[in-house]
Design a protein around this motif. Sequence first.
Motif, PDB file in Angstrom:
ATOM      1  N   VAL A   1       0.793  -1.571  -0.156  1.00 39.91           N
ATOM      2  CA  VAL A   1      -0.659  -0.252  -0.487  1.00 39.91           C
ATOM      3  C   VAL A   1       0.604   1.527  -0.346  1.00 39.91           C
ATOM      4  N   ARG A   2       2.164   1.056   0.978  1.00 33.00           N
ATOM      5  CA  ARG A   2       2.963   2.536   1.044  1.00 33.00           C
ATOM      6  C   ARG A   2       3.254   2.933  -0.388  1.00 33.00           C
ATOM      7  N   GLU A   3       3.611   1.629  -1.077  1.00 37.96           N
ATOM      8  CA  GLU A   3       4.543   2.086  -2.596  1.00 37.96           C
ATOM      9  C   GLU A   3       3.520   2.062  -3.466  1.00 37.96           C
ATOM     10  N   LEU A   4       2.188   1.709  -3.480  1.00 35.12           N
ATOM     11  CA  LEU A   4       0.975   1.888  -4.794  1.00 35.12           C
ATOM     12  C   LEU A   4       0.988   3.038  -4.307  1.00 35.12           C
ATOM     13  N   THR A   5       0.669   3.861  -3.334  1.00 39.82           N
ATOM     14  CA  THR A   5       0.246   5.324  -2.912  1.00 39.82           C
ATOM     15  C   THR A   5       1.572   5.897  -2.520  1.00 39.82           C
TER      16      THR A   5
END
Length: 65
Positions: free
Chosen positions: A15-19
């Motif tokens: 999620v951190r990489e995606l956002t």
Amino acid sequence: MRSLGRALRAVRWYVRELTDESAYDRYVAHVRKDHPRAPVPTRRAFERMRTERQESDPRQGFRCC
């Protein structure tokens, strides 16, 4: 229990990489490694710098508003 913790860490990382939430962490690591005497900007200053760079370069993506 251990596999649940591993799965939750993997989801958090994804999620951190995606956002792109991890961009600041990567930038801080880069500054500390390659420019140890340079001051590390605050997260707010980093986000402002990143937004200004994106808006000034049309190749960075489309921004309608």
